[in-house]
Design a protein around this motif. Structure first.
Motif, PDB file in Angstrom:
ATOM      1  N   SER A   1       2.725  13.448 -13.605  1.00  0.00           N
ATOM      2  CA  SER A   1       2.218  13.164 -12.256  1.00  0.00           C
ATOM      3  C   SER A   1       3.213  13.528 -11.157  1.00  0.00           C
ATOM      4  N   TRP A   2       4.368  14.028 -11.551  1.00  0.00           N
ATOM      5  CA  TRP A   2       5.462  14.196 -10.594  1.00  0.00           C
ATOM      6  C   TRP A   2       5.607  15.629 -10.098  1.00  0.00           C
ATOM      7  N   ASN A   3       6.095  15.744  -8.864  1.00  0.00           N
ATOM      8  CA  ASN A   3       6.476  17.027  -8.276  1.00  0.00           C
ATOM      9  C   ASN A   3       7.975  17.219  -8.491  1.00  0.00           C
ATOM     10  N   PHE A   4       8.326  18.248  -9.256  1.00  0.00           N
ATOM     11  CA  PHE A   4       9.725  18.515  -9.571  1.00  0.00           C
ATOM     12  C   PHE A   4      10.254  19.757  -8.846  1.00  0.00           C
TER      13      PHE A   4
ATOM     14  N   GLU B   1       4.914   9.999   5.218  1.00  0.00           N
ATOM     15  CA  GLU B   1       4.533   8.731   4.602  1.00  0.00           C
ATOM     16  C   GLU B   1       5.341   7.571   5.196  1.00  0.00           C
ATOM     17  N   ASP B   2       4.711   6.391   5.252  1.00  0.00           N
ATOM     18  CA  ASP B   2       5.379   5.257   5.893  1.00  0.00           C
ATOM     19  C   ASP B   2       5.505   4.026   4.993  1.00  0.00           C
ATOM     20  N   SER B   3       5.039   4.117   3.744  1.00  0.00           N
ATOM     21  CA  SER B   3       5.164   3.005   2.798  1.00  0.00           C
ATOM     22  C   SER B   3       5.646   3.581   1.471  1.00  0.00           C
ATOM     23  N   ILE B   4       6.910   3.354   1.172  1.00  0.00           N
ATOM     24  CA  ILE B   4       7.611   4.143   0.147  1.00  0.00           C
ATOM     25  C   ILE B   4       8.176   3.254  -0.951  1.00  0.00           C
ATOM     26  N   LEU B   5       8.058   3.727  -2.185  1.00  0.00           N
ATOM     27  CA  LEU B   5       8.798   3.155  -3.305  1.00  0.00           C
ATOM     28  C   LEU B   5       9.884   4.144  -3.681  1.00  0.00           C
ATOM     29  N   LEU B   6      11.131   3.695  -3.673  1.00  0.00           N
ATOM     30  CA  LEU B   6      12.268   4.521  -4.084  1.00  0.00           C
ATOM     31  C   LEU B   6      12.929   3.880  -5.289  1.00  0.00           C
ATOM     32  N   VAL B   7      13.035   4.629  -6.385  1.00  0.00           N
ATOM     33  CA  VAL B   7      13.735   4.148  -7.571  1.00  0.00           C
ATOM     34  C   VAL B   7      14.985   4.991  -7.756  1.00  0.00           C
TER      35      VAL B   7
ATOM     36  N   PRO C   1       0.743   5.663 -11.974  1.00  0.00           N
ATOM     37  CA  PRO C   1      -0.122   6.641 -11.287  1.00  0.00           C
ATOM     38  C   PRO C   1      -1.573   6.207 -11.222  1.00  0.00           C
ATOM     39  N   SER C   2      -2.034   5.509 -12.238  1.00  0.00           N
ATOM     40  CA  SER C   2      -3.434   5.069 -12.254  1.00  0.00           C
ATOM     41  C   SER C   2      -3.703   3.984 -11.218  1.00  0.00           C
ATOM     42  N   HIS C   3      -2.644   3.261 -10.798  1.00  0.00           N
ATOM     43  CA  HIS C   3      -2.809   2.190  -9.809  1.00  0.00           C
ATOM     44  C   HIS C   3      -2.677   2.707  -8.382  1.00  0.00           C
ATOM     45  N   GLN C   4      -1.941   3.779  -8.202  1.00  0.00           N
ATOM     46  CA  GLN C   4      -1.703   4.335  -6.862  1.00  0.00           C
ATOM     47  C   GLN C   4      -2.080   5.815  -6.891  1.00  0.00           C
ATOM     48  N   GLY C   5      -3.357   6.066  -7.098  1.00  0.00           N
ATOM     49  CA  GLY C   5      -3.811   7.444  -7.269  1.00  0.00           C
ATOM     50  C   GLY C   5      -3.554   8.344  -6.079  1.00  0.00           C
ATOM     51  N   GLY C   6      -3.489   7.766  -4.867  1.00  0.00           N
ATOM     52  CA  GLY C   6      -3.293   8.593  -3.696  1.00  0.00           C
ATOM     53  C   GLY C   6      -1.850   8.800  -3.291  1.00  0.00           C
ATOM     54  N   ALA C   7      -0.910   8.193  -4.001  1.00  0.00           N
ATOM     55  CA  ALA C   7       0.495   8.279  -3.607  1.00  0.00           C
ATOM     56  C   ALA C   7       1.131   9.550  -4.162  1.00  0.00           C
ATOM     57  N   ASN C   8       1.797  10.291  -3.302  1.00  0.00           N
ATOM     58  CA  ASN C   8       2.590  11.426  -3.767  1.00  0.00           C
ATOM     59  C   ASN C   8       3.754  10.907  -4.601  1.00  0.00           C
ATOM     60  N   ARG C   9       4.114  11.651  -5.650  1.00  0.00           N
ATOM     61  CA  ARG C   9       5.229  11.269  -6.519  1.00  0.00           C
ATOM     62  C   ARG C   9       6.191  12.448  -6.547  1.00  0.00           C
ATOM     63  N   VAL C  10       7.365  12.243  -5.937  1.00  0.00           N
ATOM     64  CA  VAL C  10       8.299  13.340  -5.719  1.00  0.00           C
ATOM     65  C   VAL C  10       9.670  13.001  -6.296  1.00  0.00           C
TER      66      VAL C  10
ATOM     67  N   ASP D   1       0.858  -1.190   0.000  1.00  0.00           N
ATOM     68  CA  ASP D   1       0.000   0.000   0.000  1.00  0.00           C
ATOM     69  C   ASP D   1       0.892   1.238   0.000  1.00  0.00           C
ATOM     70  N   ILE D   2       1.478   1.532  -1.150  1.00  0.00           N
ATOM     71  CA  ILE D   2       2.477   2.598  -1.253  1.00  0.00           C
ATOM     72  C   ILE D   2       1.801   3.968  -1.208  1.00  0.00           C
ATOM     73  N   ASN D   3       2.312   4.846  -0.339  1.00  0.00           N
ATOM     74  CA  ASN D   3       1.759   6.199  -0.274  1.00  0.00           C
ATOM     75  C   ASN D   3       2.773   7.282  -0.626  1.00  0.00           C
ATOM     76  N   LEU D   4       3.975   6.899  -1.045  1.00  0.00           N
ATOM     77  CA  LEU D   4       4.964   7.852  -1.545  1.00  0.00           C
ATOM     78  C   LEU D   4       5.842   7.155  -2.568  1.00  0.00           C
ATOM     79  N   VAL D   5       5.948   7.745  -3.748  1.00  0.00           N
ATOM     80  CA  VAL D   5       6.842   7.253  -4.791  1.00  0.00           C
ATOM     81  C   VAL D   5       7.927   8.303  -4.997  1.00  0.00           C
ATOM     82  N   VAL D   6       9.191   7.886  -4.891  1.00  0.00           N
ATOM     83  CA  VAL D   6      10.324   8.808  -4.995  1.00  0.00           C
ATOM     84  C   VAL D   6      11.264   8.304  -6.078  1.00  0.00           C
ATOM     85  N   SER D   7      11.776   9.227  -6.874  1.00  0.00           N
ATOM     86  CA  SER D   7      12.722   8.878  -7.930  1.00  0.00           C
ATOM     87  C   SER D   7      13.811   9.927  -8.006  1.00  0.00           C
TER      88      SER D   7
END
Length: 256
Positions: free
Chosen positions: A138-141, A178-184, A100-109, A78-84
């Motif tokens: 979908s990203w915050n730059f 956020e407590d569930s993070i994807l980092l690429v 983004p369509s699968h995790q609509g509520g996750a911030n993307r930074v 249940d990812i709530n933050l995506v970081v790249s």
């Protein structure tokens, strides 16, 4: 050296779950990664990448397929933050691993701390900010302070400098809500951040490890961690160097 985690130690500390993924295969990777797997020297590895160098190297078709396969692992969290990082290959991988369509509520930074070893080669130089904003809508730059990549230099940064950037990035993640993070991110920064920074420790809590926690990430390899402040490292730093503001970070690899 990695140590096996104590469940009680983790439970007593504020922790986050973080899925760390290296980007999929990019244009500068195929020959260099084969050479590395065959035991080439670092100088040979860098020389091959330089021969195949390209500005802000994009994913290959293989890299795109790799990212799609990794999507299955992210879908279970249940990812709530995506970081790249700010490099296109990482951003595209992130969008394919966690659309983004699968995790609509996750911030993307986008975060500059997690970019690859900087300088010297063009694959480490990002595209213009406006171009990235058009491609990755979908990203915050906001972390990109200039239109052009003024952080890139003709001289490659040192490995301790790379590790320090990674440490600062992890501190930034720990301070976020956020407590569930994807980092690429990238093979170089992940390796140096995890293995040479004095304030980052690795532990292994997997039931059946297939490779050491210190090993280099393969293209689009995903590893799941519990990330927490390392109170012991903080105490040692305060006693030995008089700087209580810099805390240790513990990355505990767990079963996916």
């Amino acid at each position: 050296m990695a140590q096996r985690a104590s469940i009680n130690a983790i439970a007593s500390n504020c922790s986050k779950r973080i899925l760390i993924v290296r980007h999929g295969q990019a244009m500068h990777n195929p020959r260099a990664e084969v050479a590395r797997a065959n035991g080439c020297s670092m100088d040979e590895f860098v020389a091959i990448m330089r021969e195949d160098d390209v500005l802000d190297a994009p994913l290959t078709d293989i890299g795109r397929d790799q990212a799609k396969l990794a999507q299955l692992q992210a879908a279970e969290l249940d990812i709530n933050l995506v970081v790249s990082s700010s490099l296109s290959r990482a951003l595209e991988t992130a969008d394919r691993v966690c659309p983004p369509s699968h995790q609509g509520g996750a911030n993307r930074v986008c975060c500059e701390h997690f970019r690859e070893v900087n300088g010297s080669m063009l694959n480490a130089k990002r595209s213009r900010k406006s171009d990235l904003e058009k491609r990755f809508t979908s990203w915050n730059f906001d972390d990109l302070k200039t239109e052009d990549d003024l952080l890139w230099t003709p001289t490659m940064e040192t490995f301790p400098e790379v590790a320090e950037r990674g440490y600062l990035g992890l501190c930034w993640l720990m301070d976020r809500p956020e407590d569930s993070i994807l980092l690429v991110a990238h093979g170089g920064i992940l390796a140096y951040m995890m293995t040479i920074h004095p304030l980052i420790s690795l532990r292994d809590d997997r039931s059946n490890p297939t490779k050491p926690v210190e090993s280099r990430f393969d293209n689009c390899e995903a590893r799941l961690y519990t990330m927490s402040w390392d109170n012991q490292s903080k105490e040692e730093l305060a006693a030995g160097k008089g700087n209580a503001q810099r805390r240790g970070i513990m990355l505990t690899q767990v079963d996916k």
